[in-house]
Design an enzyme around this catalytic site. Structure first.
Site, short mmCIF file in Angstrom:
data_model
loop_
_atom_site.label_atom_id
_atom_site.label_comp_id
_atom_site.label_asym_id
_atom_site.label_seq_id
_atom_site.Cartn_x
_atom_site.Cartn_y
_atom_site.Cartn_z
N ARG A 144 -23.57 -11.50 -32.73
CA ARG A 144 -23.89 -10.37 -32.75
C ARG A 144 -24.29 -9.48 -34.31
NH1 ARG A 144 -17.97 -12.55 -33.10
NH2 ARG A 144 -17.35 -12.28 -30.73
N LYS A 163 -34.46 1.58 -30.84
CA LYS A 163 -34.45 0.96 -29.60
C LYS A 163 -35.05 -0.34 -28.98
CE LYS A 163 -34.10 6.66 -28.08
NZ LYS A 163 -34.59 7.29 -26.78
N GLU A 223 -48.97 8.70 -26.24
CA GLU A 223 -47.71 9.38 -27.05
C GLU A 223 -48.00 9.72 -28.53
OE1 GLU A 223 -44.78 8.75 -25.85
OE2 GLU A 223 -44.91 6.49 -25.05
N LYS A 241 -42.72 9.77 -35.87
CA LYS A 241 -41.33 9.21 -35.71
C LYS A 241 -39.74 9.24 -36.60
CE LYS A 241 -39.59 6.16 -31.94
NZ LYS A 241 -39.74 5.66 -30.49
N GLU A 301 -30.35 9.61 -31.22
CA GLU A 301 -30.36 10.83 -30.10
C GLU A 301 -29.59 12.46 -29.51
OE1 GLU A 301 -33.73 9.22 -27.22
OE2 GLU A 301 -33.00 10.52 -25.72
N ARG A 343 -34.14 14.27 -31.22
CA ARG A 343 -35.11 13.20 -31.04
C ARG A 343 -35.51 13.06 -29.97
NH1 ARG A 343 -33.70 6.69 -32.29
NH2 ARG A 343 -35.18 5.38 -31.19
N ASN A 389 -39.40 12.91 -26.19
CA ASN A 389 -39.74 12.60 -24.68
C ASN A 389 -40.21 13.44 -23.57
OD1 ASN A 389 -38.50 10.32 -24.46
ND2 ASN A 389 -35.88 11.10 -24.40
N HIS A 449 -41.82 12.94 -20.07
CA HIS A 449 -41.43 11.92 -19.23
C HIS A 449 -40.87 11.68 -18.16
CE1 HIS A 449 -42.88 9.17 -23.80
NE2 HIS A 449 -42.34 8.69 -23.41
N HIS A 506 -41.30 9.00 -15.52
CA HIS A 506 -40.24 8.80 -15.29
C HIS A 506 -40.17 8.62 -13.81
CE1 HIS A 506 -38.68 8.19 -19.74
NE2 HIS A 506 -39.68 6.76 -18.92
N HIS A 552 -46.58 2.95 -18.64
CA HIS A 552 -45.81 4.26 -18.73
C HIS A 552 -46.69 5.33 -19.76
CE1 HIS A 552 -42.26 5.25 -21.41
NE2 HIS A 552 -43.12 5.67 -22.17
N1 NAD Z 1 -37.84 1.38 -27.62
C1 NAD Z 1 -38.65 2.25 -27.35
O1 NAD Z 1 -38.28 3.69 -28.58
C2 NAD Z 1 -40.22 2.29 -26.41
C3 NAD Z 1 -40.79 3.49 -26.68
C4 NAD Z 1 -41.14 3.17 -25.90
C5 NAD Z 1 -41.28 2.46 -24.61
N2 NAD Z 1 -40.98 1.12 -24.57
C6 NAD Z 1 -40.99 0.22 -23.92
O2 NAD Z 1 -42.28 -0.27 -24.26
C7 NAD Z 1 -42.49 -0.98 -23.28
C8 NAD Z 1 -43.89 -0.98 -22.91
O3 NAD Z 1 -44.67 -1.26 -23.62
P1 NAD Z 1 -46.13 -1.39 -24.30
O4 NAD Z 1 -47.28 -0.68 -23.12
O5 NAD Z 1 -46.79 -2.31 -24.90
O6 NAD Z 1 -46.50 -2.48 -22.83
P2 NAD Z 1 -46.52 -4.55 -22.87
O7 NAD Z 1 -45.37 -4.58 -23.70
O8 NAD Z 1 -46.02 -4.82 -21.14
O9 NAD Z 1 -47.56 -4.63 -22.98
C9 NAD Z 1 -49.23 -4.63 -22.34
C10 NAD Z 1 -49.82 -5.33 -21.88
O10 NAD Z 1 -50.82 -5.68 -23.17
C11 NAD Z 1 -50.61 -7.48 -23.89
N3 NAD Z 1 -50.70 -7.81 -24.93
C12 NAD Z 1 -50.13 -7.34 -25.64
N4 NAD Z 1 -50.51 -6.83 -26.32
C13 NAD Z 1 -51.90 -7.67 -26.30
C14 NAD Z 1 -52.93 -7.76 -27.69
N5 NAD Z 1 -52.92 -7.47 -28.77
N6 NAD Z 1 -54.07 -8.21 -26.95
C15 NAD Z 1 -54.12 -8.31 -25.22
N7 NAD Z 1 -52.98 -8.24 -24.48
C16 NAD Z 1 -51.70 -7.31 -25.61
C17 NAD Z 1 -48.70 -7.70 -22.76
O11 NAD Z 1 -48.71 -8.92 -22.95
C18 NAD Z 1 -48.84 -7.10 -21.39
O12 NAD Z 1 -49.39 -7.06 -20.37
C19 NAD Z 1 -41.57 -0.48 -22.20
O13 NAD Z 1 -41.00 -1.17 -21.04
C20 NAD Z 1 -40.69 0.67 -22.66
O14 NAD Z 1 -39.85 0.65 -22.28
C21 NAD Z 1 -40.22 1.62 -25.61
ZN ZN Z 2 -42.74 6.73 -23.73
#
Ligand code: NAD
Ligand code: ZN
Length: 434
Positions: free
Chosen positions: A191, A213, A255, A297, A307, A311, A315, A318, A322, A335
């Site tokens: 929990r 999030k 972003e 942020k 949100e 917040r 987006n 987005h 999306h 993304h």
């Molecule tokens: N929680 C939130 O507020 C929020 C906001 C935006 C996006 N997201 C989520 O984040 C995700 C996208 O994140 P992302 O763009 O980081 O993608 P990701 O986590 O898939 O990373 C992108 C790629 O880079 C690689 N990688 C990571 N760090 C590295 C490094 N230092 N050197 C070499 N390779 C590296 C990863 O293994 C992957 O192949 C989505 O699932 C999205 O929904 C969440």
């Molecule tokens: Zn985003």
């Protein structure tokens, strides 16, 4: 339908005025009332102090590099407040992480790409000079398609097998996929246990690791299962960007550009001048861009954690984005790439509505192009696809799609369903065949 207005950064407004902030604040959000409490004023002013620190094109001073003192951005959420440490070589400073570890047990969640690069370094940072701490690790497969229940269970399996108790700490080491999944595991294991984020992509460093999030995907929808759960700290070691592929780097910049457009004109202007330094991975330029993004942020999250209005402005682009991600199939477009094309569409619609001038629309197109990001959706996207996918967006209320649109000078946006639908049709027809 009433619209919510996002003004230039509240803190700028506050500190530059000697008049009553309540009277002068142009933000008309329910969330804004909270902002005017005494505490919030203090914290927003503190954020302003760091936000307005000089924006050197690029600071190469040797003393800065040698001292390796992190920049700290505070996320102000009462007793759940936490610091974001930003700087080069922070994984070589064990005291930063260790001050946020409460018990003796730690589990690092990472993936097959990041583990060979940074897992040993992270374990050293957690244990150096601290032999009482024992560290487990879970190395998950790499990719958005693995952000699911099966891999969440692998984290729980390892935690239960290792008999981790309530005083353990979950550490997310990786991009947004790992951060979201590990955060959700931390929110639900026993929990809720201690949680630390070590983001290693631009996307995660400027956006996903901040704000709490967390979650996983369901086969029927992205990020459908999750929780708001704040970490104890976020540690951004900018050196980790050295190994990031160019395409991933550019994706995160979408972003960064967003923050400038929705609420920070000065930051957008800085980006226009410094995009070549960012693309060249200049550490000082990146440290500044990450700091300023996190400040924006953090401020939005402090005002509207769950949100209810403000917040949602994070987006921008987005909703269209999306639709592109879903339309072309997850994993085809990153993304940030989809958000970039979506931003161009949202800006085009704002222009059709007469809410922004030609020059601003051009500047958005130019900066995205310079960041090597798409300026339009893929040719396979049709008007029908956009409409049907956007109809089930989380921001539909009472049958009306609410969008984040730019309105007024650079740095201003609205979150609204109150627009002429003709403008949406004009934009969709301008970018798609049928
Ligand atoms: N929680 C939130 O507020 C929020 C906001 C935006 C996006 N997201 C989520 O984040 C995700 C996208 O994140 P992302 O763009 O980081 O993608 P990701 O986590 O898939 O990373 C992108 C790629 O880079 C690689 N990688 C990571 N760090 C590295 C490094 N230092 N050197 C070499 N390779 C590296 C990863 O293994 C992957 O192949 C989505 O699932 C999205 O929904 C969440
Ligand atoms: Zn985003």
């Amino acid at each position: 339908m009433a619209s919510s207005v996002c003004s230039p950064r509240h803190s700028l407004f506050l500190s530059s005025s000697t008049k009553s902030p309540l009277r002068d604040c142009p933000v008309r959000f329910p969330a804004c009332n909270a902002f005017h409490s005494r505490r919030r004023l203090v914290s927003a002013t503190r954020l302003k102090v760091s936000a307005s620190s000089p924006a050197p094109a690029v600071d190469h001073s040797p003393s800065r590099a040698a001292s390796r003192a992190p920049t700290v951005v505070e996320v102000d959420l009462g007793n759940r407040s936490y610091p974001i440490y930003i700087g080069s070589g922070l994984l070589d400073q064990p005291e930063l992480l260790q001050r946020h570890i409460h018990g003796k047990r730690v589990i690092v969640v990472t993936n097959t790409t990041v583990a060979p690069l940074y897992l040993d370094k992270t374990v050293s940072a957690l244990t150096d000079g601290n032999p009482n701490v024992s560290v487990e690790s879970v190395i998950l497969p790499d990719g958005e398609q693995f952000k699911n229940m099966e891999n969440l269970m692998r984290i729980f399996d390892k935690s239960i097998e290792s008999r981790l108790d309530r005083r353990c700490t979950f550490v997310a080491l990786g991009g947004g996929v790992i951060g979201d999944m590990c955060g959700y595991a931390a929110a639900s294991y026993l929990r809720g246990v201690n949680f630390i984020q070590i983001p290693t992509t631009v996307m995660a460093q400027v956006d996903s690791s901040v704000g709490g999030k967390t979650g996983i995907n369901h086969p029927l929808g992205k990020n459908m299962i999750g929780a708001f759960y704040q970490p104890q700290c976020v540690l951004v070691d900018t050196d980790t960007l050295n190994t990031l592929p160019d395409r991933e780097l550019a994706s995160g910049l979408a972003e960064v550009i967003k923050y400038g457009l929705i609420r920070d004109a000065e930051f957008f202007e800085w980006q226009e001048k410094n995009m070549p330094s960012l693309l060249a991975r200049d550490p000082s330029a990146f440290a500044y861009a990450i700091k300023r993004s996190c400040e924006n942020k953090a401020e939005v999250v402090s005002l509207d954690e769950k949100e209810s209005g403000l917040r949602a402005t994070l987006n921008l682009g987005h909703t269209f984005g999306h639709a592109i991600e879903t339309g072309v199939g997850y994993g085809q477009w990153l993304h940030g790439e989809a958000v970039a094309a979506g931003t161009v569409m949202a800006v085009d619609m704002s222009h059709h509505l007469g809410w922004i001038d030609d020059l601003l629309a051009q500047r958005v197109g130019n900066i995205l192009k310079e960041a090597k990001l798409p300026n339009a959706p893929p040719k396979t996207m049709t008007v029908k696809m956009f409409k049907s996918i956007m109809a089930v967006d989380k921001k539909v209320a009472d049958g009306r799609l609410r969008l984040i649109l730019l309105k007024g000078p650079l740095g201003n946006c609205v979150f609204t369903g109150d627009y002429d639908k003709k403008a949406l049709d004009e934009t969709l027809n301008a970018f798609c065949k049928s």
